[in-house]
Design a protein around this motif. Structure first.
Motif, PDB file in Angstrom:
ATOM      1  N   TYR A 165      45.251  33.362  54.336  1.00 22.00           N
ATOM      2  CA  TYR A 165      44.418  33.638  53.310  1.00 22.00           C
ATOM      3  C   TYR A 165      43.572  32.536  52.905  1.00 22.00           C
ATOM      4  CZ  TYR A 165      48.153  31.509  50.540  1.00 22.00           C
ATOM      5  OH  TYR A 165      49.272  30.624  50.325  1.00 22.00           O
ATOM      6  N   ARG A 166      44.096  31.302  53.458  1.00 27.92           N
ATOM      7  CA  ARG A 166      43.290  29.874  53.082  1.00 27.92           C
ATOM      8  C   ARG A 166      42.198  29.930  53.738  1.00 27.92           C
ATOM      9  NH1 ARG A 166      46.832  25.907  51.068  1.00 27.92           N
ATOM     10  NH2 ARG A 166      49.210  26.683  51.131  1.00 27.92           N
ATOM     11  N   ARG A 167      42.055  30.636  54.875  1.00 28.01           N
ATOM     12  CA  ARG A 167      40.812  30.680  55.544  1.00 28.01           C
ATOM     13  C   ARG A 167      39.907  31.935  55.312  1.00 28.01           C
ATOM     14  NH1 ARG A 167      40.981  26.697  60.014  1.00 28.01           N
ATOM     15  NH2 ARG A 167      41.873  24.879  58.963  1.00 28.01           N
ATOM     16  N   ARG A 168      40.392  32.695  54.414  1.00 29.87           N
ATOM     17  CA  ARG A 168      39.710  34.073  54.090  1.00 29.87           C
ATOM     18  C   ARG A 168      39.296  34.196  52.823  1.00 29.87           C
ATOM     19  NH1 ARG A 168      44.394  37.356  55.315  1.00 29.87           N
ATOM     20  NH2 ARG A 168      42.874  39.282  55.199  1.00 29.87           N
ATOM     21  N   PRO A 169      38.441  33.463  52.111  1.00 29.87           N
ATOM     22  CA  PRO A 169      38.149  33.408  50.814  1.00 29.87           C
ATOM     23  C   PRO A 169      37.695  34.861  50.226  1.00 29.87           C
ATOM     24  CG  PRO A 169      36.376  32.317  52.071  1.00 29.87           C
ATOM     25  CD  PRO A 169      37.468  32.514  52.967  1.00 29.87           C
ATOM     26  N   ILE A 170      36.952  35.741  51.325  1.00 35.12           N
ATOM     27  CA  ILE A 170      36.616  37.074  50.776  1.00 35.12           C
ATOM     28  C   ILE A 170      37.738  37.884  50.542  1.00 35.12           C
ATOM     29  CG2 ILE A 170      35.221  38.946  51.458  1.00 35.12           C
ATOM     30  CD1 ILE A 170      33.262  37.339  52.716  1.00 35.12           C
ATOM     31  N   ALA A 171      38.803  37.715  51.373  1.00 34.08           N
ATOM     32  CA  ALA A 171      39.737  38.562  51.227  1.00 34.08           C
ATOM     33  C   ALA A 171      40.676  38.282  49.726  1.00 34.08           C
ATOM     34  CB  ALA A 171      40.845  38.367  52.066  1.00 34.08           C
ATOM     35  N   VAL A 172      40.631  36.990  49.651  1.00 31.43           N
ATOM     36  CA  VAL A 172      41.157  36.557  48.088  1.00 31.43           C
ATOM     37  C   VAL A 172      40.477  37.000  46.927  1.00 31.43           C
ATOM     38  CG1 VAL A 172      41.944  34.473  46.639  1.00 31.43           C
ATOM     39  CG2 VAL A 172      42.180  34.335  49.174  1.00 31.43           C
ATOM     40  N   LEU A 173      39.077  36.945  47.252  1.00 32.55           N
ATOM     41  CA  LEU A 173      38.179  37.544  46.174  1.00 32.55           C
ATOM     42  C   LEU A 173      38.332  39.048  45.819  1.00 32.55           C
ATOM     43  CD1 LEU A 173      34.709  35.599  46.729  1.00 32.55           C
ATOM     44  CD2 LEU A 173      36.342  35.440  44.681  1.00 32.55           C
ATOM     45  N   VAL A 174      38.576  39.668  46.918  1.00 38.96           N
ATOM     46  CA  VAL A 174      38.680  41.172  47.051  1.00 38.96           C
ATOM     47  C   VAL A 174      39.868  41.538  46.329  1.00 38.96           C
ATOM     48  CG1 VAL A 174      39.275  43.391  48.346  1.00 38.96           C
ATOM     49  CG2 VAL A 174      37.328  41.811  49.101  1.00 38.96           C
ATOM     50  N   VAL A 175      40.818  40.684  46.509  1.00 39.36           N
ATOM     51  CA  VAL A 175      42.248  40.945  45.759  1.00 39.36           C
ATOM     52  C   VAL A 175      41.859  40.569  44.150  1.00 39.36           C
ATOM     53  CG1 VAL A 175      44.714  40.297  45.268  1.00 39.36           C
ATOM     54  CG2 VAL A 175      43.619  40.627  47.771  1.00 39.36           C
ATOM     55  N   LEU A 176      41.559  39.227  43.905  1.00 39.56           N
ATOM     56  CA  LEU A 176      41.305  39.350  42.530  1.00 39.56           C
ATOM     57  C   LEU A 176      40.359  40.194  41.870  1.00 39.56           C
ATOM     58  CD1 LEU A 176      40.575  35.483  42.724  1.00 39.56           C
ATOM     59  CD2 LEU A 176      42.786  36.557  41.908  1.00 39.56           C
ATOM     60  N   LEU A 177      39.266  40.586  42.740  1.00 38.21           N
ATOM     61  CA  LEU A 177      38.434  41.515  41.817  1.00 38.21           C
ATOM     62  C   LEU A 177      39.083  43.029  41.585  1.00 38.21           C
ATOM     63  CD1 LEU A 177      35.353  41.672  41.173  1.00 38.21           C
ATOM     64  CD2 LEU A 177      34.887  42.831  43.212  1.00 38.21           C
ATOM     65  N   ALA A 178      40.003  43.387  42.733  1.00 40.61           N
ATOM     66  CA  ALA A 178      40.551  44.685  42.510  1.00 40.61           C
ATOM     67  C   ALA A 178      41.727  44.514  41.124  1.00 40.61           C
ATOM     68  CB  ALA A 178      41.231  44.920  43.830  1.00 40.61           C
ATOM     69  N   VAL A 179      42.374  43.337  41.291  1.00 40.52           N
ATOM     70  CA  VAL A 179      43.427  43.305  40.305  1.00 40.52           C
ATOM     71  C   VAL A 179      42.808  43.170  38.880  1.00 40.52           C
ATOM     72  CG1 VAL A 179      45.268  41.913  39.241  1.00 40.52           C
ATOM     73  CG2 VAL A 179      44.995  42.061  41.740  1.00 40.52           C
ATOM     74  N   LEU A 180      41.746  42.437  38.931  1.00 40.19           N
ATOM     75  CA  LEU A 180      40.701  42.298  37.419  1.00 40.19           C
ATOM     76  C   LEU A 180      40.276  43.529  37.032  1.00 40.19           C
ATOM     77  CD1 LEU A 180      38.971  38.930  37.514  1.00 40.19           C
ATOM     78  CD2 LEU A 180      40.779  39.623  36.027  1.00 40.19           C
ATOM     79  N   THR A 181      39.841  44.618  38.037  1.00 39.76           N
ATOM     80  CA  THR A 181      39.426  45.748  37.573  1.00 39.76           C
ATOM     81  C   THR A 181      40.237  46.525  37.213  1.00 39.76           C
ATOM     82  OG1 THR A 181      37.636  45.355  39.471  1.00 39.76           O
ATOM     83  CG2 THR A 181      37.546  47.384  38.507  1.00 39.76           C
ATOM     84  N   ALA A 182      41.351  46.686  37.991  1.00 37.42           N
ATOM     85  CA  ALA A 182      42.432  47.653  37.539  1.00 37.42           C
ATOM     86  C   ALA A 182      43.042  47.374  36.290  1.00 37.42           C
ATOM     87  CB  ALA A 182      43.362  47.716  38.746  1.00 37.42           C
TER      88      ALA A 182
END
Lengths: 495, 186
Positions: free
Chosen positions: A337-354
């Motif tokens: 995940y240290r080299r996959r910023p979009i993946a981290v953002l997707v998780v953050l966005l999903a968690v924040l939205t939910a």
């Protein structure tokens, strides 16, 4: 003696071989990590649900006329029935929570990539099955929320084009919510979905054994289809340690804490419901789903009507396709995940939205407060020193149930804007127009109010502003220089 | 076993696939496999079709609506909207309270009525009547309807579901029997 029994069993069951190929299989030492405990935690929750669920089924009656009573019996009469209901409920909450963590962890650690595509796909379907268990379980707690929850489910089904009506019938096992509906959901919750979970879980675990557990990803070490499998095998061969006893310790500690947490929650908070009896004629109820479905409940209030059906029926299919097919369009490359910023953002966005939607769902600001008109007091400051006409308006605001949607002094509905400072936003004419014609989310009250009532209502609302803020003024009048000057000086005086 | 095979005069030794496949490509073992699989296919259909038919029967069966009495006309004062309850036309002994269905009856004048389903057209929650503001309000997502059932505000895509009704020998009757949804209004 014991030794001879062990040898006898070994000869017949080949236990050593079984152990070597399962619990004792070699895993990369990097997997001995606290991030790798969520899968076994979810499995433990599932076992706990089977044990407690089986016990509950000893007593529960899946009949619409008796289910609610049998739940009351479980809560109040059956020895430790309340505790088992509470453990089952909290077990389900923890299962969904830990499973979500497992999903996020495997996503962020790139565990879905080659060659573990099927592990990911089966895991996604297991996640859906678990949510299915949560929904059907909520129906088995057959109370008011369950009854109207079925109505909501049927209404969603009814939006499917062409075969909506038939799907409603299939879901309800008939044309109304009745005895067969509950029997259907009982069968789904107790036989069908658990059976699917056990089958999928077997596949999921089998795949973990055949394809090996994902190593703790190192930034920069990328997955290539040509070389990954051989590299992984060589690494396990060289440095691998048996899962039992070398790696299972952290899983055991986590599982232990998990059980303790579930038991503490069950003891402290007790079982959930049942709420009011599932009698459809008791309409003074505000149905709400369990917390897993609060984000969906919330989004259905907030979406514009024109995109609702699309979002209900099409968006979930797309979302699931994106999730399930993930390893097929992103099956190689960087895992960490240290080299996959979009993946981290997707998780953050999903968690924040939910999280945000669930938070909104807990107090549902879009719902009218049905009792506010008769129950909430008018703040004393708003009636002090008001004229008779204005006071009449204050009474009308209560009597005409405006406060079900509009708050005063922080009390009342949040569907419409609070009226505390309404006079700073709308002029007299605008207030009259808004009351009579409505607009946006406000119904028109023209037919329900006599002209004198509108006058009184508006007179009261014109007093609703802090002393330090001027009244809203009609900006179209400013073209006249003298009146504009006069109004300007007015504003200054007020300040 | 092989001794028995050799003794038998059915020619099975000749037909064994490892030794001498027949000209048509069908060996005895092959034939048995095919017949066995076919037989099991038939057996699966014999069980599967009735099981599917049983499970999906509610999918294929339509609603059976019938006229249900809501009671005598005197129960509904003119100019007012009252809650009425009827029992589903088709019930089972173990339905319990779920067989009771509430609805809103609006009496406009002596002969004119409107009967609305309790279910909000958005997602089926029970709407409540507010006499003073003359609105139906939904507790779930804030939908509101005017007294004539038309949409007033909020997410519902249409006005309230309205029952067909008739006055028959001094009683108000409605045509009911299924849960109203957008796909199958009343």
């Amino acid at each position: 003696m014991l030794r001879s029994i062990a040898l006898w069993l070994e000869e017949r069951l080949h236990l050593t071989k079984l152990f070597e190929s399962t619990a004792g299989h070699k895993v990369p030492p990097s997997t001995n990590s606290w991030f790798y405990v969520f899968g076994s935690g979810t499995l433990l929750c599932f076992v706990l649900q089977i044990v407690t669920g089986t016990c509950l089924a000893f007593v529960y009656v899946p009949s619409t006329s008796q289910a609610w009573t049998s739940l009351q019996y479980l809560n109040n009469e059956q020895f430790l029935g309340w505790f088992l209901r509470a453990v089952h409920n909290w077990g389900s909450i923890f299962m969904v929570a830990i499973m979500s963590l497992h999903l996020v962890q495997t996503f962020l650690f790139g565990a879905y990539k080659y060659p573990r595509e099927l592990t990911w796909v089966s895991g996604c379907v297991l996640f859906l099955c678990t949510l299915g268990m949560a929904f059907t379980g909520q129906i088995l707690r057959f109370d008011q929320d369950a009854y109207w929850g079925l109505g909501i489910g049927a209404s969603i089904m009814g939006r499917v084009p062409f075969m909506g009506a038939r799907l409603v019938h299939l879901m309800l096992a008939g044309s109304t919510i009745a005895s067969e509906t509950l029997s259907r959901f009982f069968s789904l919750h107790v036989f069908v979905v658990p059976g699917m979970i056990i089958a999928l879980l077997s596949l999921h675990l089998r795949l973990v054994l055949t394809k090996g557990i994902n190593e703790y990803p190192k930034p920069g070490s990328v997955v290539r289809k040509e070389s990954y499998a051989t590299e992984y095998e060589a690494m396990v061969e060289k440095t691998g340690v048996p899962f039992v006893p070398n790696v299972i310790g952290k899983d055991l500690i986590f599982s232990g804490f998990l059980i303790v947490a579930i038991v503490i929650c069950a003891f402290v908070f007790g079982p959930q419901g049942p709420s009011g009896p599932p009698n459809p004629t008791l309409i003074h109820t505000a149905p709400k789903p369990d917390f897993y479905f609060l984000p969906i409940y919330a989004i259905l209030a907030l979406l514009p009507a024109y995109m609702e059906t699309f979002l209900l029926l099409v968006a979930p299919v797309f979302a699931l396709a994106i999730l399930i097919l993930l390893p097929f369009y992103s099956g190689t490359g960087e895992k960490s995940y240290r080299r996959r910023p979009i993946a981290v953002l997707v998780v953050l966005l999903a968690v924040l939205t939910a999280g945000l939607l669930a938070y909104l769902g807990t107090f549902a600001p879009w719902s009218p407060h049905m009792e506010a008109w008769s129950g909430a007091a008018t703040p004393a400051a708003y009636v002090k020193g008001r004229s008779a006409l204005e006071l009449q308006g204050a009474i009308l605001i209560q009597g005409k149930q405006c406060r079900n949607c509009h708050s005063l002094g922080g009390e009342g509905g949040m569907r419409g804007p609070a009226l505390d400072t309404v006079a700073t936003r709308l002029t007299r004419d605008q207030l009259i127009r808004q009351v009579i014609q409505g607009s946006g989310n406000m119904p028109a009250y023209g037919k329900n109010l006599r002209p004198a009532e509108v006058t009184a209502l508006v007179a009261f609302m014109q007093t609703l502003r802090p002393s330090y803020q001027p009244e809203a003024r009609d900006s179209t009048q400013a073209v006249n220089s003298t009146s504009a000057d006069a109004q300007k000086s007015d504003v200054l005086v007020n300040r | 076993m092989s001794g028995t095979d050799q003794k038998s005069d059915c020619g099975c030794k000749k037909l064994a696939p490892t030794e001498d496949p027949s000209a048509s490509g069908i060996s005895r073992r092959n034939l048995l496999l095919k017949v066995g699989a076919g037989l099991n296919g038939i057996a699966a259909a014999l069980i599967g079709v009735p099981v599917l038919g049983y499970v999906l029967s509610s999918f294929t069966k339509g609603s059976r609506n019938s006229w249900i009495s809501l009671g005598s006309l005197d129960r509904f004062p003119e100019g007012e909207t009252r809650l009425a309850v009827y029992r589903n036309p088709i019930t089972k002994p173990w339905d319990g309270d779920t067989a009771e269905v509430p609805c809103w009856v609006r009496r406009i004048d002596s002969e004119k009525f409107q009967v609305f389903a309790i279910n909000c057209t958005h997602l089926g929650c029970p709407v409540r009547w507010f006499q003073e503001s003359r609105l139906f309000m939904c507790p779930c997502h804030g939908g509101a309807f005017y007294e004539d059932g038309s949409h007033a505000s909020g997410p519902p895509p249409r006005g309230l579901f309205e029952y067909q009704h008739k006055i028959d020998s001094g009683e108000l009757k409605v045509l009911g029997g299924h849960l109203p949804t957008l796909a199958e209004p009343l």
